[in-house]
Design a protein around this motif. Structure first.
Motif, PDB file in Angstrom:
ATOM      1  N   UNK A  29      52.416  45.557  28.691  1.00 12.08           N
ATOM      2  CA  UNK A  29      53.801  44.986  28.441  1.00 12.08           C
ATOM      3  C   UNK A  29      53.633  43.341  28.102  1.00 12.08           C
ATOM      4  N   UNK A  30      52.783  42.704  28.460  1.00 12.41           N
ATOM      5  CA  UNK A  30      52.753  41.126  28.007  1.00 12.41           C
ATOM      6  C   UNK A  30      52.064  41.173  26.754  1.00 12.41           C
ATOM      7  N   UNK A  93      67.470  32.958  43.677  1.00 12.78           N
ATOM      8  CA  UNK A  93      67.502  34.506  44.647  1.00 12.78           C
ATOM      9  C   UNK A  93      66.071  35.283  44.163  1.00 12.78           C
ATOM     10  N   UNK A  94      65.684  35.057  42.945  1.00 17.20           N
ATOM     11  CA  UNK A  94      64.739  36.035  42.605  1.00 17.20           C
ATOM     12  C   UNK A  94      63.305  35.071  42.087  1.00 17.20           C
ATOM     13  N   UNK A  95      63.315  33.885  42.059  1.00 17.01           N
ATOM     14  CA  UNK A  95      62.215  32.933  41.629  1.00 17.01           C
ATOM     15  C   UNK A  95      61.033  33.147  42.718  1.00 17.01           C
ATOM     16  N   UNK A  99      57.080  38.253  39.969  1.00 21.22           N
ATOM     17  CA  UNK A  99      55.930  38.647  39.452  1.00 21.22           C
ATOM     18  C   UNK A  99      55.785  38.161  38.062  1.00 21.22           C
ATOM     19  N   UNK A 100      55.234  36.748  37.827  1.00 24.37           N
ATOM     20  CA  UNK A 100      55.439  36.341  36.408  1.00 24.37           C
ATOM     21  C   UNK A 100      54.114  37.024  35.734  1.00 24.37           C
ATOM     22  N   UNK A 101      54.212  37.809  34.803  1.00 19.59           N
ATOM     23  CA  UNK A 101      53.104  38.303  34.014  1.00 19.59           C
ATOM     24  C   UNK A 101      53.056  37.533  32.672  1.00 19.59           C
ATOM     25  N   UNK A 152      61.559  42.449  30.709  1.00 20.71           N
ATOM     26  CA  UNK A 152      62.000  42.538  32.164  1.00 20.71           C
ATOM     27  C   UNK A 152      60.696  42.732  33.110  1.00 20.71           C
ATOM     28  N   UNK A 153      59.646  43.379  32.691  1.00 15.60           N
ATOM     29  CA  UNK A 153      58.604  43.780  33.267  1.00 15.60           C
ATOM     30  C   UNK A 153      57.864  42.531  33.676  1.00 15.60           C
ATOM     31  N   UNK A 154      57.523  41.740  32.515  1.00 14.59           N
ATOM     32  CA  UNK A 154      56.826  40.450  32.822  1.00 14.59           C
ATOM     33  C   UNK A 154      57.784  39.463  33.552  1.00 14.59           C
ATOM     34  N   UNK A 155      58.764  39.565  33.677  1.00 18.13           N
ATOM     35  CA  UNK A 155      59.651  38.753  34.604  1.00 18.13           C
ATOM     36  C   UNK A 155      60.277  37.590  33.999  1.00 18.13           C
TER      37      UNK A 155
END
Length: 189
Positions: A29-30, A93-95, A99-101, A152-155
């Motif tokens: 994904x990245x 709320x989400x920070x 999960x930062x990819x 979205x996956x990588x955040x």
């Protein structure tokens, strides 16, 4: 009602960013959201279209670039500053659980400019080349959708960011395909 959609969006983000995470996607994904990966595909398309359709192909590429450029400019320079939605990595709320990819990115989140641009190009090309093969439109739309999912996956985006970006980009791509057909009468693949 507004809070319901924001909470649903955050929940979907959590599912994609956390629950559906896996070692393969952590690598793939990245890469999918990285320009170094998809630019060669677009360069190939440009070369092929110009080689195959000559003058009409060059005009088609101009309209493709206008489609992506218009989608990009309006998304990044008009809509994002007007809405000012924080990215998941900056959202209060989400920070803390994101999960930062990939690097967080600058600017705002809504809509995803990656989604807007790729769907504008995918729909533009699908509208013109659908007769070439039944696989063309699904392949282009899946390509754009995977890039959106990767965001979205990588955040770096919420699901609604890429969904609205995809819808807006699709509209832009469709409108520019109509403009191209009116400009180049008799174009066929």
């Amino acid at each position: 009602m507004h809070d319901f959609f924001l909470n649903l969006d955050r929940h979907l983000f959590y599912l994609i960013n956390h629950e559906w995470g896996n070692a393969v996607f952590d690598v793939v994904m990245p890469v999918m959201r990285n320009a170094r990966f998809w630019i060669p595909f677009y360069v190939f398309l440009i070369i092929f279209i110009i080689w195959r359709y000559k003058k009409h192909g060059a005009i088609l590429i101009v309209f493709l670039a206008l489609s992506a450029g218009f989608a990009d400019y309006t998304s990044a320079s008009i809509i994002k500053p007007a809405v000012q939605r924080l990215r998941p990595c900056r959202d209060p709320i989400t920070a803390n659980t994101d999960i930062s990819r990939a690097p967080c990115g600058t600017g705002y989140s809504f809509p995803s400019t990656h989604a807007t641009d790729h769907f504008a190009m995918a729909v533009f090309l699908s509208c013109l080349f659908y007769k070439y093969g039944k696989w063309i439109a699904p392949a282009l739309l899946i390509w754009a959708a995977v890039i959106c999912y990767a965001q979205v996956y990588v955040g770096v985006h919420f699901p609604i960011d890429v969904t609205i970006g995809a819808l807006y980009g699709s509209l832009v791509g469709w409108l520019f395909s109509l403009a191209f057909r009116k400009t180049v009468h008799g174009f066929s693949v």
